[in-house]
Design a protein around this motif. Structure first.
Motif, PDB file in Angstrom:
ATOM      1  N   TYR A  49       0.953  -1.029   0.088  1.00  0.00           N
ATOM      2  CA  TYR A  49       0.113   0.069   0.037  1.00  0.00           C
ATOM      3  C   TYR A  49       0.956   1.255   0.203  1.00  0.00           C
ATOM      4  N   VAL A  50       0.695   2.057  -1.149  1.00  0.00           N
ATOM      5  CA  VAL A  50       1.489   3.424  -1.012  1.00  0.00           C
ATOM      6  C   VAL A  50       0.696   4.586  -0.919  1.00  0.00           C
ATOM      7  N   THR A  51       0.734   5.269   0.186  1.00  0.00           N
ATOM      8  CA  THR A  51      -0.255   6.343   0.239  1.00  0.00           C
ATOM      9  C   THR A  51       0.297   7.716  -0.097  1.00  0.00           C
ATOM     10  N   VAL A  52      -0.054   8.395  -0.869  1.00  0.00           N
ATOM     11  CA  VAL A  52       0.637   9.749  -1.537  1.00  0.00           C
ATOM     12  C   VAL A  52      -0.367  11.032  -0.914  1.00  0.00           C
ATOM     13  N   PRO A  53       0.239  11.973   0.056  1.00  0.00           N
ATOM     14  CA  PRO A  53      -0.655  13.046   0.280  1.00  0.00           C
ATOM     15  C   PRO A  53      -0.847  13.929  -0.878  1.00  0.00           C
ATOM     16  N   VAL A  54      -2.003  14.475  -0.923  1.00  0.00           N
ATOM     17  CA  VAL A  54      -2.595  15.555  -1.931  1.00  0.00           C
ATOM     18  C   VAL A  54      -3.269  16.686  -1.528  1.00  0.00           C
ATOM     19  N   VAL A  55      -3.145  17.616  -1.795  1.00  0.00           N
ATOM     20  CA  VAL A  55      -3.741  19.192  -1.564  1.00  0.00           C
ATOM     21  C   VAL A  55      -4.907  19.379  -2.795  1.00  0.00           C
ATOM     22  N   LEU A  56      -6.203  19.230  -2.350  1.00  0.00           N
ATOM     23  CA  LEU A  56      -7.148  19.735  -3.307  1.00  0.00           C
ATOM     24  C   LEU A  56      -7.068  21.550  -3.896  1.00  0.00           C
ATOM     25  N   PRO A  57      -7.796  21.716  -5.148  1.00  0.00           N
ATOM     26  CA  PRO A  57      -7.627  23.053  -5.439  1.00  0.00           C
ATOM     27  C   PRO A  57      -8.244  24.058  -4.468  1.00  0.00           C
ATOM     28  N   ASP A  58      -9.151  23.658  -3.566  1.00  0.00           N
ATOM     29  CA  ASP A  58      -9.722  24.703  -2.651  1.00  0.00           C
ATOM     30  C   ASP A  58      -8.920  24.675  -1.098  1.00  0.00           C
ATOM     31  N   GLY A  59      -7.891  23.908  -1.132  1.00  0.00           N
ATOM     32  CA  GLY A  59      -7.004  23.902   0.074  1.00  0.00           C
ATOM     33  C   GLY A  59      -7.195  22.791   1.016  1.00  0.00           C
ATOM     34  N   ARG A  60      -8.156  21.883   0.744  1.00  0.00           N
ATOM     35  CA  ARG A  60      -8.258  20.626   1.563  1.00  0.00           C
ATOM     36  C   ARG A  60      -7.228  19.595   1.273  1.00  0.00           C
ATOM     37  N   GLY A  62      -5.684  15.526   1.415  1.00  0.00           N
ATOM     38  CA  GLY A  62      -6.275  14.019   1.581  1.00  0.00           C
ATOM     39  C   GLY A  62      -5.195  12.987   0.960  1.00  0.00           C
ATOM     40  N   THR A  63      -5.345  12.166   0.606  1.00  0.00           N
ATOM     41  CA  THR A  63      -4.368  11.061   0.160  1.00  0.00           C
ATOM     42  C   THR A  63      -4.999  10.384  -1.235  1.00  0.00           C
ATOM     43  N   GLN A  64      -4.222   9.564  -1.746  1.00  0.00           N
ATOM     44  CA  GLN A  64      -4.573   8.658  -2.859  1.00  0.00           C
ATOM     45  C   GLN A  64      -3.800   7.537  -2.470  1.00  0.00           C
ATOM     46  N   THR A  65      -4.398   6.417  -2.400  1.00  0.00           N
ATOM     47  CA  THR A  65      -3.572   5.155  -2.072  1.00  0.00           C
ATOM     48  C   THR A  65      -3.425   4.505  -3.461  1.00  0.00           C
ATOM     49  N   PHE A  66      -2.498   3.745  -3.575  1.00  0.00           N
ATOM     50  CA  PHE A  66      -2.108   2.851  -4.821  1.00  0.00           C
ATOM     51  C   PHE A  66      -1.739   1.418  -4.178  1.00  0.00           C
ATOM     52  N   VAL A  67      -1.822   0.421  -4.994  1.00  0.00           N
ATOM     53  CA  VAL A  67      -1.609  -1.166  -4.660  1.00  0.00           C
ATOM     54  C   VAL A  67      -0.529  -1.233  -5.410  1.00  0.00           C
ATOM     55  N   GLU A  68       0.793  -1.548  -5.086  1.00  0.00           N
ATOM     56  CA  GLU A  68       1.876  -1.575  -6.197  1.00  0.00           C
ATOM     57  C   GLU A  68       2.583  -3.141  -5.771  1.00  0.00           C
ATOM     58  N   TRP A  69       2.776  -3.664  -6.910  1.00  0.00           N
ATOM     59  CA  TRP A  69       3.556  -5.040  -6.796  1.00  0.00           C
ATOM     60  C   TRP A  69       4.951  -4.827  -6.929  1.00  0.00           C
ATOM     61  N   ALA A  70       5.996  -4.782  -5.886  1.00  0.00           N
ATOM     62  CA  ALA A  70       7.323  -4.629  -5.933  1.00  0.00           C
ATOM     63  C   ALA A  70       8.122  -5.373  -5.050  1.00  0.00           C
ATOM     64  N   ALA A  76       8.097   0.203  -4.642  1.00  0.00           N
ATOM     65  CA  ALA A  76       6.765   0.487  -4.577  1.00  0.00           C
ATOM     66  C   ALA A  76       6.616   1.917  -4.626  1.00  0.00           C
ATOM     67  N   ARG A  77       7.429   2.735  -3.764  1.00  0.00           N
ATOM     68  CA  ARG A  77       7.068   4.081  -3.683  1.00  0.00           C
ATOM     69  C   ARG A  77       7.344   4.676  -4.976  1.00  0.00           C
ATOM     70  N   GLU A  78       8.501   4.462  -5.772  1.00  0.00           N
ATOM     71  CA  GLU A  78       8.841   5.051  -6.996  1.00  0.00           C
ATOM     72  C   GLU A  78       7.664   4.956  -7.868  1.00  0.00           C
ATOM     73  N   GLU A  79       7.394   3.517  -7.920  1.00  0.00           N
ATOM     74  CA  GLU A  79       6.231   3.269  -9.070  1.00  0.00           C
ATOM     75  C   GLU A  79       4.813   3.845  -8.996  1.00  0.00           C
ATOM     76  N   ALA A  80       4.660   4.201  -7.332  1.00  0.00           N
ATOM     77  CA  ALA A  80       3.231   4.723  -7.088  1.00  0.00           C
ATOM     78  C   ALA A  80       3.346   6.406  -7.432  1.00  0.00           C
ATOM     79  N   ILE A  81       4.431   6.932  -7.210  1.00  0.00           N
ATOM     80  CA  ILE A  81       4.651   8.164  -7.740  1.00  0.00           C
ATOM     81  C   ILE A  81       4.734   8.268  -9.142  1.00  0.00           C
ATOM     82  N   ARG A  82       5.166   7.555  -9.876  1.00  0.00           N
ATOM     83  CA  ARG A  82       5.223   7.500 -11.237  1.00  0.00           C
ATOM     84  C   ARG A  82       3.728   7.606 -11.762  1.00  0.00           C
TER      85      ARG A  82
END
Length: 115
Positions: A49-60, A62-70, A76-82
């Motif tokens: 599980y790779v969870t990437v933090p994000v910021v929405l255009p209105d300032g809120r 959140g996160t986006q989670t990827f399941v990577e096979w590595a 796994a981190r590099e592939e999720a960022i890509r």
């Protein structure tokens, strides 16, 4: 009706050719491109599980989670960022911006309790 001599023979006595016939004793697989048997000996990756933090255009935030096979956390981190940089991922998170300065979490995948 088939007139070929190959079709007239029983299956046991028919001569096989090409990649359909491989005798591991007389013809060992020595290169990765030799056939499907070569991929069986390849190391099997594990899911992360790779969870990437994000910021929405209105300032809120959140996160986006990827399941990577590595093979490792770093891979796994590099592939999720890509993948997070792809147009599909951007559309999925509704144009939220990836915040790589924050911590990207990489955890081993665990089977959910409901499974």
């Amino acid at each position: 009706m088939y007139t070929s001599a190959a079709f007239a023979q029983p299956v046991e006595s028919a001569e096989a050719s090409g990649p359909l016939r491989a005798d591991p004793v007389t013809s060992p697989v020595t290169s990765p491109a030799a056939g499907p048997v070569a991929s069986w000996s390849r190391r099997i990756s594990s899911p992360w599980y790779v969870t990437v933090p994000v910021v929405l255009p209105d300032g809120r935030t959140g996160t986006q989670t990827f399941v990577e096979w590595a093979d490792s956390r770093g891979q796994a981190r590099e592939e999720a960022i890509r993948k997070a940089a792809t147009p599909d991922a951007l559309r999925h998170r509704r144009n939220a911006v990836i915040v790589l300065a924050d911590r990207v979490t990489v955890e081993p995948w665990r089977r959910p309790a409901w499974w």
